[in-house]
Design a protein around this motif. Structure first.
Motif, PDB file in Angstrom:
ATOM      1  N   GLU A  65       0.827  -1.204   0.000  1.00  0.00           N
ATOM      2  CA  GLU A  65       0.000   0.000   0.000  1.00  0.00           C
ATOM      3  C   GLU A  65       0.868   1.264   0.000  1.00  0.00           C
ATOM      4  O   GLU A  65       0.605   2.206  -0.742  1.00  0.00           O
ATOM      5  CB  GLU A  65      -0.900  -0.031   1.241  1.00  0.00           C
ATOM      6  CG  GLU A  65      -1.909   1.065   1.313  1.00  0.00           C
ATOM      7  CD  GLU A  65      -2.813   0.881   2.535  1.00  0.00           C
ATOM      8  OE1 GLU A  65      -2.716   1.725   3.449  1.00  0.00           O
ATOM      9  OE2 GLU A  65      -3.579  -0.105   2.567  1.00  0.00           O
ATOM     10  N   ILE A  66       1.917   1.270   0.799  1.00  0.00           N
ATOM     11  CA  ILE A  66       2.815   2.432   0.855  1.00  0.00           C
ATOM     12  C   ILE A  66       3.507   2.626  -0.494  1.00  0.00           C
ATOM     13  O   ILE A  66       3.609   3.753  -0.991  1.00  0.00           O
ATOM     14  CB  ILE A  66       3.836   2.282   2.004  1.00  0.00           C
ATOM     15  CG1 ILE A  66       3.118   2.455   3.347  1.00  0.00           C
ATOM     16  CG2 ILE A  66       4.977   3.292   1.872  1.00  0.00           C
ATOM     17  CD1 ILE A  66       3.953   2.138   4.558  1.00  0.00           C
ATOM     18  N   GLN A  69       0.692   3.848  -3.038  1.00  0.00           N
ATOM     19  CA  GLN A  69       0.054   5.138  -2.760  1.00  0.00           C
ATOM     20  C   GLN A  69       1.018   6.318  -2.757  1.00  0.00           C
ATOM     21  O   GLN A  69       0.591   7.464  -2.761  1.00  0.00           O
ATOM     22  CB  GLN A  69      -0.691   5.091  -1.424  1.00  0.00           C
ATOM     23  CG  GLN A  69      -1.904   4.197  -1.463  1.00  0.00           C
ATOM     24  CD  GLN A  69      -2.655   4.179  -0.132  1.00  0.00           C
ATOM     25  OE1 GLN A  69      -2.245   4.782   0.851  1.00  0.00           O
ATOM     26  NE2 GLN A  69      -3.769   3.463  -0.119  1.00  0.00           N
ATOM     27  N   ASN A  70       2.319   6.028  -2.744  1.00  0.00           N
ATOM     28  CA  ASN A  70       3.290   7.114  -2.624  1.00  0.00           C
ATOM     29  C   ASN A  70       4.251   7.197  -3.807  1.00  0.00           C
ATOM     30  O   ASN A  70       5.277   7.875  -3.720  1.00  0.00           O
ATOM     31  CB  ASN A  70       4.057   6.977  -1.302  1.00  0.00           C
ATOM     32  CG  ASN A  70       3.125   7.154  -0.125  1.00  0.00           C
ATOM     33  OD1 ASN A  70       2.700   8.260   0.171  1.00  0.00           O
ATOM     34  ND2 ASN A  70       2.773   6.053   0.515  1.00  0.00           N
ATOM     35  N   LEU A  72       6.278   5.072  -5.056  1.00  0.00           N
ATOM     36  CA  LEU A  72       7.589   4.444  -4.892  1.00  0.00           C
ATOM     37  C   LEU A  72       7.814   3.464  -6.040  1.00  0.00           C
ATOM     38  O   LEU A  72       6.950   3.280  -6.890  1.00  0.00           O
ATOM     39  CB  LEU A  72       7.669   3.753  -3.533  1.00  0.00           C
ATOM     40  CG  LEU A  72       7.364   4.641  -2.310  1.00  0.00           C
ATOM     41  CD1 LEU A  72       7.539   3.851  -1.031  1.00  0.00           C
ATOM     42  CD2 LEU A  72       8.225   5.890  -2.301  1.00  0.00           C
ATOM     43  N   PHE A  91      11.208   5.507   2.823  1.00  0.00           N
ATOM     44  CA  PHE A  91      10.041   6.386   2.864  1.00  0.00           C
ATOM     45  C   PHE A  91       9.665   6.696   4.311  1.00  0.00           C
ATOM     46  O   PHE A  91       9.417   7.847   4.679  1.00  0.00           O
ATOM     47  CB  PHE A  91       8.868   5.729   2.121  1.00  0.00           C
ATOM     48  CG  PHE A  91       7.613   6.550   2.132  1.00  0.00           C
ATOM     49  CD1 PHE A  91       7.413   7.551   1.194  1.00  0.00           C
ATOM     50  CD2 PHE A  91       6.626   6.323   3.088  1.00  0.00           C
ATOM     51  CE1 PHE A  91       6.258   8.324   1.215  1.00  0.00           C
ATOM     52  CE2 PHE A  91       5.469   7.083   3.112  1.00  0.00           C
ATOM     53  CZ  PHE A  91       5.283   8.093   2.175  1.00  0.00           C
ATOM     54  N   HIS A  95       9.464  10.262   6.171  1.00  0.00           N
ATOM     55  CA  HIS A  95       8.148  10.810   6.487  1.00  0.00           C
ATOM     56  C   HIS A  95       7.689  10.596   7.931  1.00  0.00           C
ATOM     57  O   HIS A  95       6.820  11.334   8.406  1.00  0.00           O
ATOM     58  CB  HIS A  95       7.112  10.265   5.507  1.00  0.00           C
ATOM     59  CG  HIS A  95       7.378  10.729   4.112  1.00  0.00           C
ATOM     60  ND1 HIS A  95       6.968  11.953   3.648  1.00  0.00           N
ATOM     61  CD2 HIS A  95       8.067  10.152   3.098  1.00  0.00           C
ATOM     62  CE1 HIS A  95       7.370  12.109   2.387  1.00  0.00           C
ATOM     63  NE2 HIS A  95       8.044  11.026   2.040  1.00  0.00           N
TER      64      HIS A  95
END
Length: 192
Positions: A65-66, A69-70, A72, A91, A95
């Motif tokens: 998901e990270i 959604q970001n 990457l 990340f 963050h």
């Protein structure tokens, strides 16, 4: 807001089993020694080492998901899930823990795969991850000896060990690892 060294240690150690934290302590110690040997920055090396496995024990779905959604490296999702924690860890370091140093972030991001044109800090943390005192796999002593000759020699031996194991198991080799290995071999050849 950046965390203090002690706050980072407390936050990261809480996210992993004791055995993995012991590994992280070994990577911290080894990163500092390699930084001192090869004119790196021991403080930055230790910071990257503290955070290198911060996401290692996160659920795969959370890491996916990270990544998605970001923005990457989506390419990672096509390869072994063991690679995901490095990208996610960088990340998270930025963050959630306020790390803004791009070299520290890259050392976290590429500690499992390597890449072409690795910087000094990336080489230090990647090699420390291979040779920390708790590591025990066939050939690790040779990699430790080569790490005293040069970072490149140690890393090539480490990458060769990983690639050889993956080939024996008929697993896919992540392209960045091959590119990193070949780039380091070129650097060593240029020094001859």
């Amino acid at each position: 807001m950046a965390f203090s060294r002690e706050a980072l240690i407390e936050a990261v150690s809480a996210q992993m089993p004791d055995k993995r934290w012991k590994h992280t302590l070994g990577v911290m110690e080894t990163s500092v020694k390699l930084a001192e040997r090869y004119d790196g920055d021991p403080v930055r090396a230790e910071t990257a080492a503290i955070l290198h496995d911060v996401a290692k024990y996160w659920p795969v779905e959370r890491m996916k998901e990270i990544i998605e959604q970001n923005g990457l490296s989506a390419e990672l999702l096509s390869y072994d899930k063991q690679l995901w924690h490095a990208e996610v860890g960088a990340f998270v370091a930025e963050h959630e823990y306020g790390i803004t140093d791009p070299e520290v972030l890259d050392a976290i991001r590429f500690h499992t795969s390597g890449r072409e044109n690795m910087g000094l800090l990336e080489k230090i943390v990647c090699l420390a991850d291979y040779i920390e005192p708790g590591r025990d796999f066939p050939g690790v002593e040779d990699i430790r000896k080569l790490s005293k000759v040069s970072l490149e020699e140690g890393l090539v031996a480490g990458f060769d060990s990983t690639i050889s194991l993956l080939l024996q198991k008929r697993r896919i080799v992540f392209p960045l690892t091959m590119l990193a290995r070949n780039d380091l071999v070129r650097i060593m050849e240029d020094k001859i």
